[in-house]
Structures are given as C-alpha cells and as structure tokens.
Design an enzyme around this catalytic site. Structure first.
Site, mmCIF file in Angstrom:
data_model
loop_
_atom_site.group_PDB
_atom_site.id
_atom_site.type_symbol
_atom_site.label_atom_id
_atom_site.label_comp_id
_atom_site.label_asym_id
_atom_site.label_seq_id
_atom_site.Cartn_x
_atom_site.Cartn_y
_atom_site.Cartn_z
ATOM 1 N N GLY A 91 -9.825 -3.439 2.782
ATOM 2 C CA GLY A 91 -8.804 -3.469 3.817
ATOM 3 C C GLY A 91 -8.927 -2.271 4.733
ATOM 4 C CG ASP A 92 -5.316 -1.059 6.608
ATOM 5 O OD1 ASP A 92 -5.248 -1.663 5.513
ATOM 6 O OD2 ASP A 92 -4.318 -0.568 7.163
ATOM 7 C CB THR A 120 1.519 -0.578 4.545
ATOM 8 O OG1 THR A 120 2.739 -0.780 5.257
ATOM 9 C CG2 THR A 120 1.545 0.799 3.925
ATOM 10 N N GLY A 121 0.245 -3.165 5.507
ATOM 11 C CA GLY A 121 0.292 -4.473 6.159
ATOM 12 C C GLY A 121 -1.088 -5.091 6.156
ATOM 13 N NE ARG A 125 -8.839 -7.337 2.593
ATOM 14 C CZ ARG A 125 -7.740 -6.605 2.643
ATOM 15 N NH1 ARG A 125 -7.421 -5.821 1.645
ATOM 16 N NH2 ARG A 125 -6.956 -6.644 3.691
ATOM 17 C CB THR A 136 -0.822 0.023 1.315
ATOM 18 O OG1 THR A 136 -1.714 -1.084 1.316
ATOM 19 C CG2 THR A 136 -1.630 1.284 1.503
ATOM 20 N N GLY A 184 -4.525 -5.410 6.569
ATOM 21 C CA GLY A 184 -5.554 -4.441 6.883
ATOM 22 C C GLY A 184 -6.553 -4.894 7.916
HETATM 23 N N1 ASP Z 1 -3.165 -2.723 4.091
HETATM 24 C C1 ASP Z 1 -3.471 -3.237 2.790
HETATM 25 C C2 ASP Z 1 -4.731 -4.034 2.862
HETATM 26 O O1 ASP Z 1 -4.934 -4.747 3.828
HETATM 27 C C3 ASP Z 1 -2.436 -4.097 2.187
HETATM 28 C C4 ASP Z 1 -1.026 -3.814 2.576
HETATM 29 O O2 ASP Z 1 -0.656 -2.722 2.928
HETATM 30 O O3 ASP Z 1 -0.214 -4.729 2.529
HETATM 31 O O4 ASP Z 1 -5.478 -3.973 1.923
#
Ligand code: ASP
Length: 312
Positions: free
Chosen positions: A197-198, A218-219, A195, A167, A221
């Site tokens: 995410g965050d 990021t990560g 779906r 992200t 979500g």
């Molecule tokens: N945070 C993002 C999501 O969950 C993906 C990511 O940053 O890896 O959609």
C-alpha cells in the site's frame, strides 16, 4: 513539541509524549508509539493479529522518515516479525537502502536480531478470514487456497473497501524542532499476496521535512500512491500554502483520479510550527494529539473533503 496520530494510536501516544518530555528525539518517539499499536491484538489493521492477505498470511508494511535529514526506511510485505516500524528504522539506520520487501525484509529483520513471531494471528481472526471467503468457497477450497491460480478474482470478491482497512500514523516534533513521521499497517485485508500500500512508500503515505512540515495517510493506499499524497501536502507547504490550504489541496487532488477503484482517504499533518490538522473523505473520522504538558491526548474531528467513491 507535539505528537499527532491517527485515533488508533491512542494506546501509544503517551509513550511517545513521554519520550519528548524527557528530551528524546522525534524518531524515538514515533517508533515507541507505533510499537505499542503493533503489539495490540485488538487492532486488526496493524501488526500482531492484523487482518491477513487472501492466503491468510499477515504481511506488514511500515515506513519512517526523519525530517531533519530526509533519511527514511521502509519494509513491505514483511512476514514473521511483529515490529515492522523497528525493522523500517533499522533499514534507515543500517543500510544504504530505503525499502526492503518480502523475503529480503524478513532476512534483514533476523540479521538485526528482531525476535521472530511465527504466528501472527489469534484463532478468532483466522476464523474471520475464512468466513469472509464463504459462502463462495467451502472448507476444502479454503484449505487449498494457496494452490489456486485465480486469486485475482477472489481478491476482488472478498474485499470490502469500507470495512477492511486501517493503518496507524504518528507524527512527532521534538524540542529541537525535528519532525519524524511513522506509518505501520497490515494493509488492505484479503489483499493479493505481495501487494504494497502507501504506508511503505515514501511520498505516498509518509513524508516529513523539518523545513515545511509532515503528512501521513490512512485509507486506500493505491490512491495515495497515485497522487503522491503525503509529499504533495508537504510540497504545497513549501510553495507557501497554509496547513489548511495544503491539506485541502492534497485531498482534492485525489478527486482527479480515474478508474474503477476510488474509496476513502484520510490524512494527518503538521506544519513546521507544530500546527496540526486531520482530514478525511469520510464523515465522523477523528485524530488525536498530545503535547508533553498534557496528561492525556485530545481527540479532534477531521475536516471532511468529499471524494466521490467509485468501486467496481
Ligand atoms: N493505507 C493502508 C493501505 O492501503 C490501509 C488503510 O489505511 O486503510 O495499505
């Protein structure tokens, strides 16, 4: 004045810094920086040529928050338009709403005059998508994937929580001290259609309040949604914690999450004085920042707060 971003924001950070140099607003800087990341086909986690959902369709999530007014706008599962961050900003500026998803988001993007982008994937990325479904599916199965009634099963099989995420985060503070945060993503690769995410959830992946600071994630979500991570960090600043204490606390909150699906979380943050920080549950992650007097950005390591992973 400062711009802070996740490392994949490098392609856009000078454009954002230039806007601040010329006296532009934090909101304009964030949008301009993120648009360049969204247009970059090399980045498979954001915008054009981002990794698709399980059906091979690119669905974009984005949000923007103005820390001066706490106004925000977001889109989720947006299809057929490249600049999700601009559509999110249009939601903030033109509608009494905060979040539009799916067909409504695309309809609004068209109404606002954004150019449609019917093909969001380069052929090699479409091949990567199909390859990820093999050897469990053959070509005929893949061609008919849209008619399957067991996508939930395939989403779990095809997902690699380490490889398939990413992200872009931008936080800017302009010369008037106004803070803006923007987040844009193609989301979790091979996700279930629809779906979110965050990234489009204010308080989860994005929060900004001039009076205290801002954070973006990021990560994975789902974790940031469940712990309201971006808002938690800003709330801890509001409660008087330092930027380091607030960031660490927002990260360690994630260790309290139960269940089967716990993986990586990363965040960047600033306080109201423009001090910045980057945190990750993983080793070796970095973030970048640039002030208008810098000719280029500087890359810094993120502080590691371990979150024991659990998967399946
Ligand atoms: N945070 C993002 C999501 O969950 C993906 C990511 O940053 O890896 O959609």
């Amino acid at each position: 004045m400062i711009v802070v971003a996740s490392s994949n924001g490098r392609i856009g950070i000078e454009a954002a810094a230039q806007i601040l140099r010329q006296g532009g607003t934090a909101v304009d800087a964030v949008e301009a920086g993120i648009r360049l990341v969204e247009a970059n086909p090399e980045d498979h986690t954001v915008g054009y040529n981002g990794y698709p959902n399980i059906l091979g369709e690119v669905e974009l999530d984005a949000s923007i928050m103005n820390g001066r007014t706490l106004e925000s706008g977001a889109v989720g599962a947006l299809k057929g338009y490249l600049h999700a961050i601009t559509v999110a900003r249009q939601v903030m500026d033109k509608l009494p709403h905060v979040l539009l998803v799916g067909d409504g988001a695309s309809r609004f993007a068209a109404e606002m005059g954004n150019p449609p982008q019917p093909e969001m994937l380069l052929p090699e990325t479409r091949t990567t998508w199909a390859d990820r479904l093999r050897p469990d599916m053959n070509d005929a199965d893949i061609a008919q994937i849209a008619s399957r009634t067991d996508l939930a099963h395939w989403v779990e099989l095809a997902t690699d929580p380490e490889r398939a995420k990413g992200t872009v985060n931008f936080i800017a503070q302009d010369r008037d001290g106004n803070i803006c945060t923007g987040v844009s993503t193609s989301g979790w690769a091979w996700k279930y259609p629809g779906r979110l995410g965050d990234s489009p959830i204010i308080g989860a992946g994005n929060y900004a309040d001039n009076r205290y600071g801002a954070a973006a994630c990021t990560g994975m979500g789902e974790m940031a949604i469940r712990a309201s991570t971006a808002h938690s960090l800003v709330f801890y600043l509001k409660m008087g914690l330092s930027l380091a204490e607030a960031s660490e606390r927002a990260m360690t909150d994630l260790c309290d999450l139960g269940g089967r699906f716990i993986s990586v979380m990363n965040l960047i943050a600033i306080d109201k004085d423009g001090n910045h920080a980057g945190y990750s549950s993983d080793n070796g992650r970095t973030y970048i920042y640039q002030t208008p007097d810098m000719a280029e950005c500087e890359e810094l390591p993120r502080i590691v707060v371990p979150i024991p992973p659990r998967w399946g």
